[in-house]
Design an enzyme around this catalytic site. Structure first.
Site, PDB file in Angstrom:
ATOM      1  CG  LEU A   1     -61.621 -23.500 -26.207  1.00 19.38           C
ATOM      2  CD1 LEU A   1     -60.600 -22.800 -27.065  1.00 19.38           C
ATOM      3  CD2 LEU A   1     -61.866 -24.908 -26.734  1.00 19.38           C
ATOM      4  NE  ARG A   2     -61.774 -20.311 -17.397  1.00 17.71           N
ATOM      5  CZ  ARG A   2     -62.682 -19.368 -17.623  1.00 17.71           C
ATOM      6  NH1 ARG A   2     -63.948 -19.624 -17.428  1.00 17.71           N
ATOM      7  NH2 ARG A   2     -62.322 -18.178 -18.051  1.00 17.71           N
ATOM      8  N   GLY A   3     -62.336 -26.100 -19.912  1.00 16.99           N
ATOM      9  CA  GLY A   3     -62.315 -27.515 -19.539  1.00 16.99           C
ATOM     10  C   GLY A   3     -61.152 -28.262 -20.176  1.00 16.99           C
TER      11      GLY A   3
END
Length: 425
Positions: free
Chosen positions: A363-365
Site C-alpha cells: 500500500l506504499r504506492g
C-alpha cells in the site's frame, strides 16, 4: 574536544547548562587539573600509553565563563559560516529537468513522502540539482548540542538523553537550524554510517561511549547517496533497516544504543551501471527519470550558465537571489498550509483503483500518491487536491513499483499514465 584532548597536556572538561528563558547565554565550567610543583612523578606504561603516577593531590582550578549571545551576533556568525562554504549552484538556475526538481521540492514540503530516486544519463545535472537544494531548505527547531538533531516537541524523533531530561523536568536549550543534508560516500564503512565506540573517551576516561555516525547526523534531514546503485550490499541493508523503522540500533563492544534516524533518502544513479534491489527501490517514495536535453538552444544556454558560474560564483548567485528567495517563501508557505490541504474520498478511491489494476505490491504506492498530490496542491497555494495534481505526481509515485516484464518495451511511466486516464475518465 578531540583536538584539545589529543594535543594539550591539560585536560579540560566542558559542561553546558540549559539556556535561560530570559536571555540566550551559555554557561561553561572549565576544570583544569595540574599536579603540584616540586614532586617528581614516576611513569608507568599500560598498552603503549604513558601514564604519570603522582603521589600528591591535584589542584583543581574552576573558572566559570558566561558568554552572552545576542541575535545579531548569531546572525553574523551564520552569514560568515555560509560565505566560507563552497559556493553551491542555485536551484533556480537549473535549466529544464522539471520532473526531478518537482520531486525534490515535494519531498522538502512533506518529508513523509519518503525521498526520491533519480535515475538518468551521466552528465545530466543530477548531483548538481540535489546539492543545490541546500539553499532552499527551511529551518527547524532542535535541542542545542544534541548529536541527533532531536525535536524538542516530538518524542518520536528525540534521542534517549533528551527524553530522560524531559522526564526529569529539565529545561532544554532550543535553537533553530537549517535542515541538514548529509552525503553518504560509496566508500564509507559501516561503523562510520551507523556509529561506533568513542576511542578517545575509552582511552582518556576509561568509559565506553558511543560516537554517532552519519545516520545520527541525518536525523530530521536529508541523506544523499550519489551512485546509489553502486553502494555495497551491507550498507544497503543498513539503510533499509533505518528507513523501515526510523531508528538506528548499534551493537558494538558491549554497547547497545538506539537513536532516531528519520531522514529523506535521496539517491541518484545511472541505469547503465546496474539496477537497484527491489527492496531498496521500494523505500524511495518517488522516482524521477532524467534524460539528456536534445534542444540545441537549451544546451547552449546550460553551457553558458555553467561557464558564468565558474567565472564568478558569487556574482552568479547574486543574480538569482530574488528567484531563490521567492522559491524559499513558496516552500515555507506550502509547509505551513500542508495540514489544511484536503483530498476528496472519490479521488482517493480512484488512486487506489489505479494501484490495484497495475498490481502494485503493498500500500506504499497509495500512501505516497496521496501525500504527493497534497504537497503539490500546497505548493500551488490551494487547499484542495485536483485531478490535475494527481496526474502530475502519480507516474513518479508508481513507476518504480511495477513488476518488471522483460517482454514489455513501453516505459513504466507511460503505463501508469494510461491506466490513470482509463480510471479517472
Amino acid at each position: 574536544m578531540a583536538g584539545l584532548l589529543g594535543t594539550s597536556s591539560t585536560v579540560r572538561i566542558f559542561a553546558s547548562k540549559p539556556f535561560s528563558s530570559q536571555s540566550h547565554y551559555s554557561k561553561t565550567s572549565s576544570f583544569s587539573l595540574s599536579p603540584s610543583s616540586g614532586i617528581s612523578p614516576g611513569k608507568k606504561c599500560f598498552g603503549g600509553i604513558g601514564v604519570k603516577k603522582e603521589r600528591s593531590k591535584f589542584h583543581v582550578l574552576v573558572s566559570n565563563v558566561a558568554t552572552e549571545i545576542n541575535p545579531a551576533q548569531e546572525q553574523a556568525q551564520k552569514l560568515a559560516s555560509k560565505e566560507s562554504q563552497r559556493p553551491v549552484y542555485p536551484f533556480a538556475a537549473i535549466v529544464g529537468q522539471d520532473e526531478m526538481k518537482l520531486c525534490l521540492l515535494l519531498n522538502v514540503i512533506d518529508p513523509k513522502i519518503g525521498g526520491v530516486m533519480i535515475m538518468g544519463d551521466r552528465g545530466t545535472g543530477k548531483s548538481t540539482t540535489v546539492r543545490s537544494l541546500v539553499d532552499l531548505l527551511p529551518e527547524i527547531k532542535v535541542v542545542a548540542g544534541d548529536a541527533f538533531n532531536s525535536d524538542p516537541d516530538d518524542p518520536e524523533v528525540q534521542g534517549m538523553e533528551v527524553r530522560e531530561k524531559l522526564m526529569k523536568g529539565d529545561e532544554l536549550p532550543v535553537m533553530s537550524t537549517k535542515i541538514n543534508m548529509v552525503d553518504l560516500p560509496l566508500g564509507a564503512t559501516e561503523d562510520r554510517v551507523c556509529g561506533t565506540i568513542d576511542i578517545e573517551k575509552a582511552l582518556t576516561e576509561g568509559v565506553k561511549a558511543f560516537e554517532p555516525g552519519l545516520l545520527a547526523k541525518a536525523n530530521r534531514g536529508i541523506l544523499y547517496v550519489d551512485e546509489v546503485n553502486l553502494l555495497d550490499d551491507h550498507l544497503v541493508d543498513v539503510l533499509l533497516d533505518s528507513a523501515a523503522s526510523g531508528w538506528n540500533t548499534v551493537e558494538r563492544e558491549g554497547i547497545s544504543i538506539s537513536h532516531p534516524a528519520r531522514f529523506i533518502l535521496i539517491g541518484s544513479g545511472n541505469p547503465e551501471e546496474g539496477e537497484l534491489r527491489p527492496q531498496l527501490l521500494d523505500r524511495f517514495g518517488m522516482h524521477a527519470q532524467v534524460g539528456t536535453v536534445k534542444d540545441a538552444e537549451l544546451r547552449v544556454k546550460i553551457v553558458e550558465e555553467r561557464a558564468r558560474f565558474d567565472r564568478n560564483p558569487k556574482e552568479f548567485r547574486e543574480s538569482y537571489k530574488a528567484e531563490q528567495e521567492k522559491l524559499q517563501q513558496q516552500i515555507y508557505s506550502a509547509r505551513s498550509s500542508l495540514s489544511a490541504v484536503t483530498i476528496d474520498h472519490d479521488l482517493r478511491v480512484k488512486i487506489s483503483k489505479v494501484c490495484a489494476e497495475l498490481n502494485v505490491d503493498g500500500l506504499r504506492g497509495d500512501i505516497v500518491s496521496n501525500r504527493s498530490a497534497r504537497a503539490l496542491a500546497a505548493l500551488k497555494g490551494r487547499d484542495k487536491v485536483t485531478t490535475e495534481d494527481i496526474a502530475t505526481v502519480i507516474p513518479n509515485c508508481l513507476r518504480h513499483r511495477l513488476r518488471k516484464d522483460p517482454l514489455e518495451s513501453i516505459d513504466s511511466g507511460l503505463l501508469v499514465i494510461e491506466k490513470f486516464y482509463e480510471v479517472f475518465a
